[in-house]
Design a protein around this motif. Structure first.
Motif, PDB file in Angstrom:
ATOM      1  N   CYS A 230      -2.592  12.463 -39.950  1.00  0.00           N
ATOM      2  CA  CYS A 230      -3.289  11.716 -38.997  1.00  0.00           C
ATOM      3  C   CYS A 230      -2.463  11.371 -37.878  1.00  0.00           C
ATOM      4  N   LEU A 231      -3.063  11.427 -36.642  1.00  0.00           N
ATOM      5  CA  LEU A 231      -2.313  10.997 -35.307  1.00  0.00           C
ATOM      6  C   LEU A 231      -1.936   9.570 -35.585  1.00  0.00           C
ATOM      7  N   THR A 232      -0.761   9.281 -35.081  1.00  0.00           N
ATOM      8  CA  THR A 232      -0.261   7.746 -35.185  1.00  0.00           C
ATOM      9  C   THR A 232      -1.161   6.715 -34.279  1.00  0.00           C
ATOM     10  N   ASN A 233      -1.726   7.247 -33.411  1.00  0.00           N
ATOM     11  CA  ASN A 233      -2.549   6.222 -32.385  1.00  0.00           C
ATOM     12  C   ASN A 233      -3.839   6.057 -33.214  1.00  0.00           C
TER      13      ASN A 233
ATOM     14  N   ALA B 287      -8.195   3.715 -44.360  1.00  0.00           N
ATOM     15  CA  ALA B 287      -8.420   2.598 -45.280  1.00  0.00           C
ATOM     16  C   ALA B 287      -6.888   2.346 -45.791  1.00  0.00           C
ATOM     17  N   ASP B 288      -6.957   1.124 -46.339  1.00  0.00           N
ATOM     18  CA  ASP B 288      -5.465   0.983 -47.085  1.00  0.00           C
ATOM     19  C   ASP B 288      -4.776   1.842 -47.778  1.00  0.00           C
TER      20      ASP B 288
ATOM     21  N   LEU C 158     -14.094  20.989 -38.321  1.00  0.00           N
ATOM     22  CA  LEU C 158     -15.195  20.612 -39.107  1.00  0.00           C
ATOM     23  C   LEU C 158     -15.887  19.515 -38.450  1.00  0.00           C
ATOM     24  N   LYS C 159     -17.080  19.610 -37.777  1.00  0.00           N
ATOM     25  CA  LYS C 159     -17.576  18.433 -37.183  1.00  0.00           C
ATOM     26  C   LYS C 159     -18.795  18.018 -37.878  1.00  0.00           C
TER      27      LYS C 159
ATOM     28  N   GLY D 124      -9.874  11.131 -35.379  1.00  0.00           N
ATOM     29  CA  GLY D 124     -11.279  10.734 -34.811  1.00  0.00           C
ATOM     30  C   GLY D 124     -12.065   9.989 -36.157  1.00  0.00           C
ATOM     31  N   ASP D 125     -13.286  10.160 -36.150  1.00  0.00           N
ATOM     32  CA  ASP D 125     -14.303   9.332 -37.010  1.00  0.00           C
ATOM     33  C   ASP D 125     -13.759   9.737 -38.568  1.00  0.00           C
ATOM     34  N   ALA D 126     -13.360  10.961 -38.646  1.00  0.00           N
ATOM     35  CA  ALA D 126     -13.020  11.450 -40.004  1.00  0.00           C
ATOM     36  C   ALA D 126     -12.012  10.405 -40.487  1.00  0.00           C
ATOM     37  N   THR D 127     -11.234   9.842 -39.881  1.00  0.00           N
ATOM     38  CA  THR D 127     -10.107   8.891 -40.531  1.00  0.00           C
ATOM     39  C   THR D 127     -11.011   7.624 -41.098  1.00  0.00           C
ATOM     40  N   LEU D 128     -12.066   7.480 -40.862  1.00  0.00           N
ATOM     41  CA  LEU D 128     -12.864   6.400 -41.289  1.00  0.00           C
ATOM     42  C   LEU D 128     -13.293   6.617 -42.780  1.00  0.00           C
ATOM     43  N   SER D 129     -13.677   7.747 -43.150  1.00  0.00           N
ATOM     44  CA  SER D 129     -14.208   8.003 -44.412  1.00  0.00           C
ATOM     45  C   SER D 129     -13.663   9.237 -45.094  1.00  0.00           C
ATOM     46  N   ILE D 130     -12.352   9.396 -45.629  1.00  0.00           N
ATOM     47  CA  ILE D 130     -11.770  10.344 -46.332  1.00  0.00           C
ATOM     48  C   ILE D 130     -12.036  10.299 -47.800  1.00  0.00           C
ATOM     49  N   PRO D 131     -12.556  11.346 -48.254  1.00  0.00           N
ATOM     50  CA  PRO D 131     -12.824  11.513 -49.736  1.00  0.00           C
ATOM     51  C   PRO D 131     -11.555  11.371 -50.595  1.00  0.00           C
TER      52      PRO D 131
END
Length: 69
Positions: A31-34, A40-41, A68-69, A12-19
């Motif tokens: 990470c789920l393929t979809n 991020a690249d 974690l939410k 979900g949203d966690a894919t947008l900002s991974i430390p």
């Protein structure tokens, strides 16, 4: 919080900002393929894409799960 041998699935949203500290630390980062297009690249080389069947298999390998939410 996570140990190097823990398996981590980013969703979900966690894919947008991974430390960056998480990226090089865990060899078991998924990470789920979809949702892979949300990554991020620079994160893509560290994260293993899995489908829903592989996610279910991964979850069944463990006796506990932390969300974690």
């Amino acid at each position: 919080m996570a140990q190097p041998d823990d398996h981590i699935v980013i969703m979900g949203d966690a894919t947008l900002s991974i430390p960056a500290a998480v990226l090089g630390r865990s060899p078991h980062l998924y990470c789920l393929t979809n949702e892979q297009t949300l990554l991020a690249d620079e994160a893509r080389e560290y994260i293993n894409p899995i489908d829903y069947a592989a996610f279910a298999d991964l979850v069944l390998q463990f006796a506990r799960c932390i969300t974690l939410k």
